[in-house]
Design a protein around this motif. Sequence first.
Motif, mmCIF file in Angstrom:
data_model
loop_
_atom_site.group_PDB
_atom_site.id
_atom_site.type_symbol
_atom_site.label_atom_id
_atom_site.label_comp_id
_atom_site.label_asym_id
_atom_site.label_seq_id
_atom_site.Cartn_x
_atom_site.Cartn_y
_atom_site.Cartn_z
ATOM 1 N N TYR A 141 0.849 -1.184 0.000
ATOM 2 C CA TYR A 141 0.000 0.000 0.000
ATOM 3 C C TYR A 141 0.887 1.237 0.000
ATOM 4 C CZ TYR A 141 -3.931 2.995 1.592
ATOM 5 O OH TYR A 141 -4.897 3.951 1.713
ATOM 6 N N SER A 142 0.886 1.968 -1.119
ATOM 7 C CA SER A 142 1.773 3.113 -1.301
ATOM 8 C C SER A 142 0.999 4.425 -1.183
ATOM 9 C CB SER A 142 2.461 3.035 -2.669
ATOM 10 O OG SER A 142 3.295 4.148 -2.880
ATOM 11 N N ASN A 143 1.518 5.310 -0.329
ATOM 12 C CA ASN A 143 0.995 6.669 -0.187
ATOM 13 C C ASN A 143 2.181 7.608 -0.042
ATOM 14 O OD1 ASN A 143 -2.189 6.693 0.354
ATOM 15 N ND2 ASN A 143 -1.332 4.849 1.301
ATOM 16 N N ARG A 144 1.923 8.908 -0.178
ATOM 17 C CA ARG A 144 2.993 9.855 0.069
ATOM 18 C C ARG A 144 3.273 9.972 1.567
ATOM 19 N NH1 ARG A 144 5.213 12.971 -3.287
ATOM 20 N NH2 ARG A 144 5.451 14.688 -1.804
ATOM 21 N N ARG A 145 2.215 10.021 2.394
ATOM 22 C CA ARG A 145 2.370 10.243 3.835
ATOM 23 C C ARG A 145 1.365 9.380 4.592
ATOM 24 N NH1 ARG A 145 0.429 16.021 4.714
ATOM 25 N NH2 ARG A 145 -1.338 15.076 3.631
ATOM 26 N N PRO A 146 1.620 9.098 5.861
ATOM 27 C CA PRO A 146 0.615 8.385 6.656
ATOM 28 C C PRO A 146 -0.721 9.116 6.704
ATOM 29 C CG PRO A 146 2.727 8.450 7.812
ATOM 30 C CD PRO A 146 2.868 9.335 6.613
ATOM 31 N N GLU A 147 -0.679 10.448 6.657
ATOM 32 C CA GLU A 147 -1.910 11.226 6.692
ATOM 33 C C GLU A 147 -2.830 10.908 5.508
ATOM 34 O OE1 GLU A 147 1.256 14.301 8.082
ATOM 35 O OE2 GLU A 147 1.209 12.318 7.131
ATOM 36 N N ASP A 148 -2.226 10.444 4.409
ATOM 37 C CA ASP A 148 -2.991 10.184 3.187
ATOM 38 C C ASP A 148 -3.523 8.757 3.103
ATOM 39 O OD1 ASP A 148 -2.226 12.764 2.296
ATOM 40 O OD2 ASP A 148 -0.332 11.948 1.552
ATOM 41 N N ALA A 149 -3.111 7.904 4.014
ATOM 42 C CA ALA A 149 -3.363 6.461 3.894
ATOM 43 C C ALA A 149 -4.713 6.081 4.499
ATOM 44 C CB ALA A 149 -2.236 5.676 4.557
ATOM 45 N N ALA A 150 -5.735 6.021 3.672
ATOM 46 C CA ALA A 150 -7.071 5.654 4.138
ATOM 47 C C ALA A 150 -7.087 4.222 4.656
ATOM 48 C CB ALA A 150 -8.080 5.802 2.997
ATOM 49 N N PHE A 151 -7.789 4.017 5.756
ATOM 50 C CA PHE A 151 -8.026 2.696 6.353
ATOM 51 C C PHE A 151 -6.759 2.032 6.897
ATOM 52 C CE2 PHE A 151 -11.215 3.235 2.914
ATOM 53 C CZ PHE A 151 -12.363 3.287 3.691
ATOM 54 N N LEU A 152 -5.692 2.805 7.105
ATOM 55 C CA LEU A 152 -4.430 2.204 7.540
ATOM 56 C C LEU A 152 -4.577 1.497 8.892
ATOM 57 C CD1 LEU A 152 -1.452 1.704 6.974
ATOM 58 C CD2 LEU A 152 -0.939 3.923 8.022
ATOM 59 N N ALA A 153 -5.251 2.123 9.844
ATOM 60 C CA ALA A 153 -5.419 1.491 11.161
ATOM 61 C C ALA A 153 -6.222 0.198 11.051
ATOM 62 C CB ALA A 153 -6.097 2.459 12.127
ATOM 63 N N GLU A 154 -7.241 0.200 10.212
ATOM 64 C CA GLU A 154 -8.029 -1.024 10.032
ATOM 65 C C GLU A 154 -7.191 -2.119 9.386
ATOM 66 O OE1 GLU A 154 -11.963 -2.832 7.761
ATOM 67 O OE2 GLU A 154 -11.684 -0.657 7.802
ATOM 68 N N LEU A 155 -6.384 -1.766 8.421
ATOM 69 C CA LEU A 155 -5.519 -2.753 7.763
ATOM 70 C C LEU A 155 -4.546 -3.375 8.767
ATOM 71 C CD1 LEU A 155 -4.860 -0.789 4.473
ATOM 72 C CD2 LEU A 155 -6.003 -3.011 4.634
ATOM 73 N N GLU A 156 -3.990 -2.547 9.635
ATOM 74 C CA GLU A 156 -3.092 -3.080 10.659
ATOM 75 C C GLU A 156 -3.836 -4.033 11.589
ATOM 76 O OE1 GLU A 156 -1.744 0.659 12.148
ATOM 77 O OE2 GLU A 156 -0.011 0.753 10.784
ATOM 78 N N ASP A 157 -5.094 -3.716 11.889
ATOM 79 C CA ASP A 157 -5.908 -4.609 12.716
ATOM 80 C C ASP A 157 -6.202 -5.913 11.984
ATOM 81 O OD1 ASP A 157 -7.675 -5.149 15.076
ATOM 82 O OD2 ASP A 157 -9.218 -5.121 13.522
ATOM 83 N N LEU A 158 -6.448 -5.846 10.685
ATOM 84 C CA LEU A 158 -6.721 -7.063 9.918
ATOM 85 C C LEU A 158 -5.530 -8.019 9.929
ATOM 86 C CD1 LEU A 158 -8.693 -5.651 6.844
ATOM 87 C CD2 LEU A 158 -9.590 -7.131 8.639
#
Length: 239
Positions: A141-158
């Motif tokens: 999953y590539s983004n410029r910044r963590p601020e731009d990364a939609a659903f990142l916390a959910e993905l980490e939970d998955l």
Amino acid sequence: MSAHRSALLRKETVAEGTLALHLRKPVGFAFKPGQAIDLVLGAPELAEASRRHAFSIVSAPHESHVTIATRMRDSAFKRALAALAPGDALDMDGPFGSLTLHNNVARPACLIAGGIGITPFMSMLRHATAEKSAHRLLLIYSNRRPEDAAFLAELEDLTRRNDRFRLVATMTGMDTSKQPWSGETRRIDAPFIAGVLAEMPESIFYVVGPPAMVASVLSALEAAGVDGDYVRSEEFPGY
């Protein structure tokens, strides 16, 4: 495609400049993870041709609502979308699309998303986790910044809930970020792909994101020796 009457349930900010809309699930509406709908707004201020926009479905089939997500740009459609209030009616046409996970669980899947290209993969990953699928899944999953990364916390939970799923998030523009990041910062190039192949040979690759990103990753896959028969891609222009 079939037209379905729906309504907005609620809106949610899922990343900086990215909005998720949770919609009422019409009776009888069924879809496969990875498919999309056309959202049709009843906005009289828009020309009829401008009231329709395609969105991948974020929610999984077992969920009680239908979720889409989009980057919010300064367009007439996006302004009308942002102005929707809970209870406002809209139409959904679909589902459609063939970017769905392969059936052979013996072959791993490498999902490669750029930015808002994460949306069809969210449906796949939620579904695979709920169904306890035997698919071995890797998401890059590539983004410029963590601020731009939609659903990142959910993905980490998955990743904690599904031992067949691994996440590699990479942030390629950390010089502009206000958040800390200790993970990958590389762009997705041929050596990056070669590492995937060493870990997960026989993978089938799925690539979704902005056109330039998709073209770059497809070139990297080719340079890494991946047979084009095992690559599926979809471009998200205008996001």
